[in-house]
Scaffold this active site. Structure first.
Site, mmCIF file in Angstrom:
data_model
loop_
_atom_site.group_PDB
_atom_site.id
_atom_site.type_symbol
_atom_site.label_atom_id
_atom_site.label_comp_id
_atom_site.label_asym_id
_atom_site.label_seq_id
_atom_site.Cartn_x
_atom_site.Cartn_y
_atom_site.Cartn_z
ATOM 1 N N GLU A 73 31.185 -4.054 -0.071
ATOM 2 C CA GLU A 73 32.133 -4.991 -0.553
ATOM 3 C C GLU A 73 33.403 -4.959 -0.022
ATOM 4 O OE1 GLU A 73 30.809 -5.470 -5.093
ATOM 5 O OE2 GLU A 73 32.576 -5.049 -4.707
ATOM 6 N N ASP A 99 43.077 -5.805 -10.867
ATOM 7 C CA ASP A 99 43.135 -4.758 -10.328
ATOM 8 C C ASP A 99 43.914 -3.478 -11.095
ATOM 9 O OD1 ASP A 99 40.693 -4.569 -8.121
ATOM 10 O OD2 ASP A 99 42.038 -6.477 -7.593
#
Ligand SMILES: Cc1ncc(COP(=O)(O)O)c(C=O)c1O
Lengths: 413, 279
Positions: B59, B70
């Site tokens: 990824e 995040d």
């Protein structure tokens, strides 16, 4: 599209997916989706529940102090020599700004949903104070995210929140302003979905927030309509309000959207000027994009990276705008203009001296547009300005910029 | 029972890789790094060596100024990358470079919608296909907005990999699985990347629940940092995703080269652990 006889109402939005035209939506992480759908169901149920309306109305009257006066600003009107200017006095409400209307409505929803912990983002601190206030009133835990730049420039509000029992968490990411505080609040929310209710402070965020915040703020326009009818026997000719995310403006505008004769003007923050990169005017200087759960106009570069907004007023220092405003701009139902830091300071000063009212720097942006616009209008033009908040919180900023000019002396001599 | 409105699953690189890994009776190692962190050259070096170090699927994070889902590690990585001048063109260039050397390892771009939206969905998909991108994970596009990117991506032959979370109840799961291809990313805890990992028992139960609804491979991520943790999760999941731990190594290294070495070393450790996890 051909115009038929009956114009469709502009007050029906959003659609089932949360869109106003192209704008709005529910652009959030999967973790939050079930919660947002739950909130939407609860809100629909609350709207049908007379007990909810009754509790909200009771607290709005006795706790918040509603209705807020619609005040004829006689000396300001005289000085500008044109339109007849009324101020909708949200500055007189409990906690000093319109933000309490929404915080109160949402905390009642939080209670319905059995949530024990409240979080919020704040820029100027007015929404943070309003949220800390209602959390205290109902005995709920409260955490407020605030950018470190804003903590510095809105100190009195930080202390008020702490006094009310809230924990204020400084956010240092980015510019340390409202956008960064909102990111951090969203991070808290995904981590604590089970027990936490996020009281968003403006008509932004994922559906149903833009709608429910608007609905809770629409009391401003509803009262204005009745009050002006009593005083003048008719509708206003124009409405003016400042725009950070757009909640005080939406609250004033929404009940009038279908009245074609009423001109609607939103004032964004032009900071140091629209020709510079240092402003917060997302409609005048931004492009459509997706941030914080909705599609709207955003300050961004061609890579889709979000720009840092700038305004002298912390409450307008946000690179986006509520999706319903983006739509009203798109269909040209409302006009959006901008006022610079300096114009806002000048308007601030003028209201202090002419009317004995110290306005919030946010609201001063609306007043700046009034100063530009009113002189050119006939004396029977009725203009209503949303005085969204009071300026006590802004003393440090204003003293810094206007000390000499206003004869402000730190030693009080 | 999988509900798939669009059948693009006809042997994609992702399908082939998960099938091969399954045949080896192990979980796939899925690694995440932020494109352009700490700078383009170092990031490219880390990326190009990742498959050799043992990553089965990679990824590649597309940096965004406001990574709302995040934690600090990826927030900082994003900031470093943007500061070093990372752009979407450069991220796609990294994929093209990788494809010159490796035709088999699937590459998944991960990030937020706005940079894609700004570029234009069809232009983005065209460029991503050309570069050799196999899948997309876009955090802020739930199934309610499938028409924005998921459906066009699937039509362009790029898998749209969806996140499922502990809050995705059985009522929502079919909607989350519809239009998903490649694999399903099970986010093991509510929260942001880099957070704490829940117990393996809890995750195993959740993965079991998801498998009642789909045959698509289920990879588990969020909070997995060590070979030991990876092995525990790899016993029952089809894939294990590791991101923040790799980002931290890159961030804490004295030089970018040492960072690349450290990332590859942990990747090797993780891969080895998964190979023996089910014995
Ligand atoms: C007094 C006042 N007015 C206006 C605003 C801007 O918010 P909105 O555009 O949502 O009304 C704020 C925000 O903090 C505020 O404190």
């Amino acid at each position: 599209m051909s115009q038929t006889t009956a114009t469709p109402s502009l007050r029906q939005g959003p659609d089932a997916k949360g869109f106003f035209g192209d704008f709005g939506g529910r652009f959030v992480a999967e973790t939050l989706m079930p919660l947002i759908l739950h909130l939407q169901r609860e809100y629909e149920a609350a709207k049908q529940d007379p007990a909810f309306a009754e509790e909200l109305a009771g607290l709005s009257a006795d706790y918040v102090g509603r209705q807020s006066p619609l005040y004829f600003a006689e000396r300001l009107t005289e000085q500008l020599g044109g339109a007849k200017i009324y101020l909708k006095r949200e500055d007189l409400m409990h906690t000093g700004a319109h933000k309490i209307n929404n915080a109160l409505g949402q905390v009642l929803l939080a209670r319905r949903m059995g949530k024990q912990r409240i979080i919020a983002e704040t820029g100027a601190g007015m929404h943070g104070v309003a949220t800390a206030t209602v959390a205290a009133r109902f005995g709920l835990d409260c955490v407020i995210y605030m950018g470190s730049t804003d903590i510095h420039r809105q100190q009195p509000n930080v202390q008020r929140m702490q006094l009310l029992g809230a924990k204020v968490v400084p956010v240092t990411a980015g510019d340390g302003t409202l956008k960064d505080a909102m990111n951090e609040a969203l991070r808290d929310w995904v981590t604590n979905v089970d027990d936490t209710f996020y009281i968003i402070g403006t008509v932004a965020g994922p559906h149903p927030y833009p709608q429910l915040v608007r609905d809770f703020q629409s009391i401003i326009g509803q009262e204005t309509r009745v009050q002006l009818q009593e005083k003048e026997g008719r509708l206003p000719d124009s409405l003016v309000a400042c725009i950070g995310g757009g909640s005080n403006a939406m609250g004033l505008f929404h009940p009038f959207l279908d009245e074609e004769s009423v001109e609607i003007i939103g004032v964004e923050a032009a900071g140091e000027g629209l020709e510079t990169p240092r402003h917060a005017a997302s409609l005048k200087g931004g492009l459509p994009g997706v941030l914080h759960g909705n599609r709207t106009f955003l300050l961004q570069d061609e890579e889709g990276q979000i720009g840092d907004a700038h305004s002298i007023s912390a409450g307008l220092d946000y690179p986006g705008i509520g999706p319903e405003h983006a739509w009203l701009h798109d269909i040209k139902r409302a006009e959006y203009v901008a006022a610079t830091d300096q114009e806002a300071l000048d308007a601030f000063k003028m209201l202090c001296r002419l009317e004995g009212i110290i306005p919030a720097l946010e609201s001063s942006h609306a007043l700046a547009e009034v100063i530009k616009r009113a002189p050119g209008l006939p004396k029977d033009h009725l203009m209503v300005v949303n005085l969204s908040g009071r300026g006590d919180k802004d003393m440090a900023t204003v003293t810094h910029h206007l000390a000499d000019e206003l004869g402000l002396n730190p030693d009080g001599e | 029972m999988s509900i798939s409105a669009i059948d693009t699953t006809a042997s994609s690189r992702l399908d082939r890789r998960f099938a091969a890994v399954r045949a080896e009776n192990r979980a796939a190692l899925v690694t995440y790094i932020t494109a352009g962190d700490p700078g383009y050259d170092a990031s490219l070096a880390t990326f190009l060596g990742m498959a050799d170090a043992g990553a089965d699927v990679i990824e590649l994070g597309m940096p965004f100024t406001d990574p709302m889902a995040d934690g600090l590690a990826i927030q900082h990585a994003t900031q470093r990358a943007l500061k070093a001048g990372q752009t979407m063109d450069r991220t796609l260039a990294m994929v093209s470079e990788f494809r010159k050397r490796d035709q088999d390892t699937p590459i998944v771009l991960m990030g937020y919608y706005n940079p894609i939206y700004r570029r234009g969905v069809s232009r983005f998909l065209e460029q991503a296909s050309e570069a050799g991108v196999d899948g997309l994970i876009v955090v802020d596009l739930p199934p309610e907005h499938d028409d924005e990117l998921c459906v066009p991506a699937s039509e362009a032959g790029i898998s749209f990999i969806r996140l499922a979370t502990p809050t995705t109840d059985s009522e929502r799961l079919p909607g989350v699985l519809a239009n998903t291809s490649g694999f399903l990313y099970y986010v093991s805890s509510n929260g942001v990347t880099g957070g704490a990992a829940p117990t393996a028992e809890k995750v195993e139960a959740e993965v079991g629940r998801i498998r009642e609804h789909t045959d698509i491979p289920v990879a588990v991520g969020f909070g997995i940092r060590t070979a030991e943790q990876a092995a525990r999760i790899g016993r029952f999941s089809d894939g294990v995703v590791v991101g923040s731990a790799l980002i931290d190594l890159q961030a804490n290294a004295e030089t970018p080269e040492q960072g690349t070495q450290a990332v590859h070393a942990l990747t090797r450790e993780l891969a080895d652990a998964l190979k023996t996890a089910r014995q």
